[in-house]
Design a protein around this motif. Structure first.
Motif, mmCIF file in Angstrom:
data_model
loop_
_atom_site.group_PDB
_atom_site.id
_atom_site.type_symbol
_atom_site.label_atom_id
_atom_site.label_comp_id
_atom_site.label_asym_id
_atom_site.label_seq_id
_atom_site.Cartn_x
_atom_site.Cartn_y
_atom_site.Cartn_z
ATOM 1 N N LYS A 125 -6.217 7.216 -3.679
ATOM 2 C CA LYS A 125 -4.958 6.518 -3.982
ATOM 3 C C LYS A 125 -4.533 5.577 -2.855
ATOM 4 C CE LYS A 125 -1.055 8.996 -4.499
ATOM 5 N NZ LYS A 125 -1.717 10.155 -3.951
ATOM 6 N N THR A 126 -4.708 6.023 -1.612
ATOM 7 C CA THR A 126 -4.278 5.211 -0.470
ATOM 8 C C THR A 126 -5.067 3.915 -0.376
ATOM 9 O OG1 THR A 126 -3.603 7.172 0.772
ATOM 10 C CG2 THR A 126 -3.979 5.165 2.035
ATOM 11 N N PHE A 127 -6.376 4.000 -0.547
ATOM 12 C CA PHE A 127 -7.191 2.777 -0.482
ATOM 13 C C PHE A 127 -6.856 1.859 -1.651
ATOM 14 C CE2 PHE A 127 -10.868 0.089 -1.277
ATOM 15 C CZ PHE A 127 -11.080 -0.445 -0.010
ATOM 16 N N PHE A 128 -6.647 2.447 -2.819
ATOM 17 C CA PHE A 128 -6.262 1.644 -3.988
ATOM 18 C C PHE A 128 -4.976 0.881 -3.696
ATOM 19 C CE2 PHE A 128 -3.845 0.937 -7.818
ATOM 20 C CZ PHE A 128 -4.780 0.442 -8.713
ATOM 21 N N LEU A 129 -3.991 1.571 -3.130
ATOM 22 C CA LEU A 129 -2.704 0.947 -2.811
ATOM 23 C C LEU A 129 -2.870 -0.192 -1.810
ATOM 24 C CD1 LEU A 129 -0.446 4.098 -2.539
ATOM 25 C CD2 LEU A 129 0.047 2.122 -3.978
ATOM 26 N N ASN A 130 -3.631 0.053 -0.756
ATOM 27 C CA ASN A 130 -3.830 -0.973 0.263
ATOM 28 C C ASN A 130 -4.518 -2.204 -0.318
ATOM 29 O OD1 ASN A 130 -2.636 0.561 2.272
ATOM 30 N ND2 ASN A 130 -4.561 1.469 2.954
ATOM 31 N N PHE A 144 -4.490 -3.096 -3.477
ATOM 32 C CA PHE A 144 -3.568 -3.689 -4.446
ATOM 33 C C PHE A 144 -2.526 -4.564 -3.736
ATOM 34 C CE2 PHE A 144 0.216 -3.601 -7.149
ATOM 35 C CZ PHE A 144 -0.318 -3.961 -8.384
ATOM 36 N N LEU A 145 -1.930 -4.033 -2.677
ATOM 37 C CA LEU A 145 -0.900 -4.765 -1.936
ATOM 38 C C LEU A 145 -1.447 -6.052 -1.324
ATOM 39 C CD1 LEU A 145 0.788 -1.743 -0.134
ATOM 40 C CD2 LEU A 145 1.836 -3.151 -1.905
ATOM 41 N N HIS A 146 -2.727 -6.054 -1.019
ATOM 42 C CA HIS A 146 -3.358 -7.209 -0.382
ATOM 43 C C HIS A 146 -3.332 -8.451 -1.288
ATOM 44 C CE1 HIS A 146 -6.022 -9.238 2.438
ATOM 45 N NE2 HIS A 146 -6.813 -9.582 1.443
ATOM 46 N N HIS A 147 -3.185 -8.252 -2.581
ATOM 47 C CA HIS A 147 -3.209 -9.377 -3.531
ATOM 48 C C HIS A 147 -1.855 -10.074 -3.663
ATOM 49 C CE1 HIS A 147 -7.258 -8.397 -4.777
ATOM 50 N NE2 HIS A 147 -6.898 -7.167 -5.096
ATOM 51 N N PHE A 148 -0.833 -9.563 -2.984
ATOM 52 C CA PHE A 148 0.513 -10.119 -3.131
ATOM 53 C C PHE A 148 1.073 -10.579 -1.790
ATOM 54 C CE2 PHE A 148 -0.061 -7.252 -6.689
ATOM 55 C CZ PHE A 148 0.471 -7.958 -7.755
ATOM 56 N N VAL A 163 5.267 9.558 17.218
ATOM 57 C CA VAL A 163 6.508 8.793 17.364
ATOM 58 C C VAL A 163 7.054 8.516 15.965
ATOM 59 C CG1 VAL A 163 7.538 6.641 18.174
ATOM 60 C CG2 VAL A 163 5.700 7.724 19.489
ATOM 61 N N VAL A 164 8.277 8.956 15.708
ATOM 62 C CA VAL A 164 8.864 8.794 14.376
ATOM 63 C C VAL A 164 9.286 7.343 14.181
ATOM 64 C CG1 VAL A 164 10.723 9.495 12.825
ATOM 65 C CG2 VAL A 164 9.648 11.181 14.330
ATOM 66 N N LYS A 165 8.752 6.724 13.130
ATOM 67 C CA LYS A 165 9.097 5.347 12.806
ATOM 68 C C LYS A 165 10.208 5.327 11.759
ATOM 69 C CE LYS A 165 4.365 3.598 13.476
ATOM 70 N NZ LYS A 165 3.225 2.959 12.780
ATOM 71 N N ILE A 166 11.094 4.374 11.888
ATOM 72 C CA ILE A 166 12.103 4.153 10.860
ATOM 73 C C ILE A 166 11.603 3.024 9.966
ATOM 74 C CG2 ILE A 166 14.480 3.513 10.355
ATOM 75 C CD1 ILE A 166 14.203 6.227 11.706
ATOM 76 N N LEU A 167 11.378 3.336 8.715
ATOM 77 C CA LEU A 167 10.882 2.351 7.763
ATOM 78 C C LEU A 167 12.039 1.555 7.182
ATOM 79 C CD1 LEU A 167 8.444 4.698 5.795
ATOM 80 C CD2 LEU A 167 7.857 3.182 7.696
ATOM 81 N N GLU A 168 11.883 0.239 7.151
ATOM 82 C CA GLU A 168 12.833 -0.625 6.461
ATOM 83 C C GLU A 168 12.153 -1.098 5.180
ATOM 84 O OE1 GLU A 168 15.710 -4.214 7.747
ATOM 85 O OE2 GLU A 168 13.585 -4.770 7.663
ATOM 86 N N ILE A 169 12.617 -0.585 4.057
ATOM 87 C CA ILE A 169 11.998 -0.909 2.774
ATOM 88 C C ILE A 169 12.911 -1.877 2.032
ATOM 89 C CG2 ILE A 169 11.000 0.033 0.659
ATOM 90 C CD1 ILE A 169 10.924 2.782 2.102
ATOM 91 N N LYS A 170 12.431 -3.084 1.854
ATOM 92 C CA LYS A 170 13.216 -4.111 1.190
ATOM 93 C C LYS A 170 12.847 -4.191 -0.285
ATOM 94 C CE LYS A 170 13.689 -7.017 5.316
ATOM 95 N NZ LYS A 170 13.450 -8.358 5.909
ATOM 96 N N SER A 171 13.795 -4.590 -1.085
ATOM 97 C CA SER A 171 13.534 -4.747 -2.509
ATOM 98 C C SER A 171 12.608 -5.936 -2.742
ATOM 99 C CB SER A 171 14.841 -4.939 -3.282
ATOM 100 O OG SER A 171 14.589 -4.897 -4.670
ATOM 101 N N ALA A 172 11.992 -5.986 -3.910
ATOM 102 C CA ALA A 172 11.064 -7.063 -4.267
ATOM 103 C C ALA A 172 10.936 -7.094 -5.786
ATOM 104 C CB ALA A 172 9.704 -6.827 -3.614
ATOM 105 N N PRO A 173 10.385 -8.175 -6.323
ATOM 106 C CA PRO A 173 10.198 -8.251 -7.780
ATOM 107 C C PRO A 173 9.310 -7.142 -8.349
ATOM 108 C CG PRO A 173 10.010 -10.428 -6.809
ATOM 109 C CD PRO A 173 10.069 -9.453 -5.666
ATOM 110 N N ILE A 174 8.371 -6.648 -7.515
ATOM 111 C CA ILE A 174 7.521 -5.527 -7.915
ATOM 112 C C ILE A 174 7.782 -4.368 -6.963
ATOM 113 C CG2 ILE A 174 5.162 -4.678 -8.216
ATOM 114 C CD1 ILE A 174 4.297 -7.565 -8.759
ATOM 115 N N ILE A 175 8.129 -3.223 -7.513
ATOM 116 C CA ILE A 175 8.333 -2.009 -6.714
ATOM 117 C C ILE A 175 7.256 -1.003 -7.099
ATOM 118 C CG2 ILE A 175 9.866 -0.066 -6.228
ATOM 119 C CD1 ILE A 175 12.226 -1.916 -6.882
ATOM 120 N N ILE A 176 6.505 -0.558 -6.096
ATOM 121 C CA ILE A 176 5.484 0.457 -6.338
ATOM 122 C C ILE A 176 6.009 1.806 -5.875
ATOM 123 C CG2 ILE A 176 3.156 1.263 -5.782
ATOM 124 C CD1 ILE A 176 2.313 -1.604 -5.414
ATOM 125 N N VAL A 177 5.991 2.764 -6.772
ATOM 126 C CA VAL A 177 6.374 4.142 -6.462
ATOM 127 C C VAL A 177 5.101 4.979 -6.548
ATOM 128 C CG1 VAL A 177 7.793 6.110 -7.145
ATOM 129 C CG2 VAL A 177 8.671 3.786 -7.447
#
Length: 214
Positions: free
Chosen positions: A20-25, A27-31, A98-112
């Motif tokens: 799933k992780t490789f698929f996601l990476n 997939f995201l590369h196309h946008f 090291v705990v990272k704080i993620l900033e997740i911004k909205s977009a026309p496509i949201i992947i859950v």
């Protein structure tokens, strides 16, 4: 960010070792960065200190109750309304990380994405397109043993215990029943990157045509 139309929500579910992780990476590369955003179930684990250990001192993370599903749902809705979500990145209980704080911004496509996204009814109801990543059990186990050993330093007996007592039962109870109703089922037994890249390219082209008219 103000959105003129409701974002298109894609749900990507798959068991451990499905790729799933490789698929996601891939997939995201196309946008472009502002075209798609990702919200992951892994970042909503309840801290291990609030869970009960089993007799062998291992925690069972493969249960829906280990996820803060209310906050997960709230954040998805926040993104769907054009808002921004700030979230601590899950570090797999690595006290040295090291705990990272993620900033997740909205977009026309949201992947859950995540193991239980189809099991959580309110979250599933928000998903416009459900994608199921499947790998045969022996393939998935091989990937899991390799990943947990190399990346997380887990002893193989612990990995096998979790696989047989946590991972497989959870997969069969909380994910597999939803497979037949998914919009797309992707078989991922191959370890060839080109195969998955080709699949993600095909899906991304369809989405770009549907959402961005290109």
């Amino acid at each position: 960010m103000s959105l003129k139309t409701k974002p298109f929500v894609i749900g990507i579910a798959g068991g451990s070792g499905s790729g799933k992780t490789f698929f996601l990476n891939a997939f995201l590369h196309h946008f472009k960065q502002d075209e798609v955003t990702l919200v992951s179930q892994d970042d909503y684990y309840i801290p291990a200190g609030e869970m009960t250990q089993e007799e062998n001192k291992l925690y069972n993370f493969d249960l829906p109750s280990t996820i803060d599903s209310k906050q997960f749902l709230k954040d998805i809705k926040q993104l769907m309304s054009g808002g921004i979500v700030y979230k601590k990145e899950y570090n797999f209980n690595n006290t040295l990380a090291v705990v990272k704080i993620l900033e997740i911004k909205s977009a026309p496509i949201i992947i859950v994405e995540g193991l239980f996204i189809l099991h959580f009814k309110e979250i599933a109801s928000l998903i416009d397109q459900q994608i199921f990543i499947h790998a045969d059990e022996e393939v998935a186990l091989r990937r899991r043993v390799k990943r947990d050993g190399l990346e997380r330093g887990y002893p193989e007996p612990d990995v096998l215990y979790k696989w047989n007592n946590h991972v497989v039962p959870a997969y069969k109870q909380f994910l597999l029943p939803y497979k037949p109703n998914c919009d797309q089922i992707i078989l991922n037994n191959s370890d060839s990157a080109e195969d998955i890249i080709a699949v993600t390219e095909e899906i991304s082209k369809e989405l770009k045509n549907k959402i961005f008219n290109r």
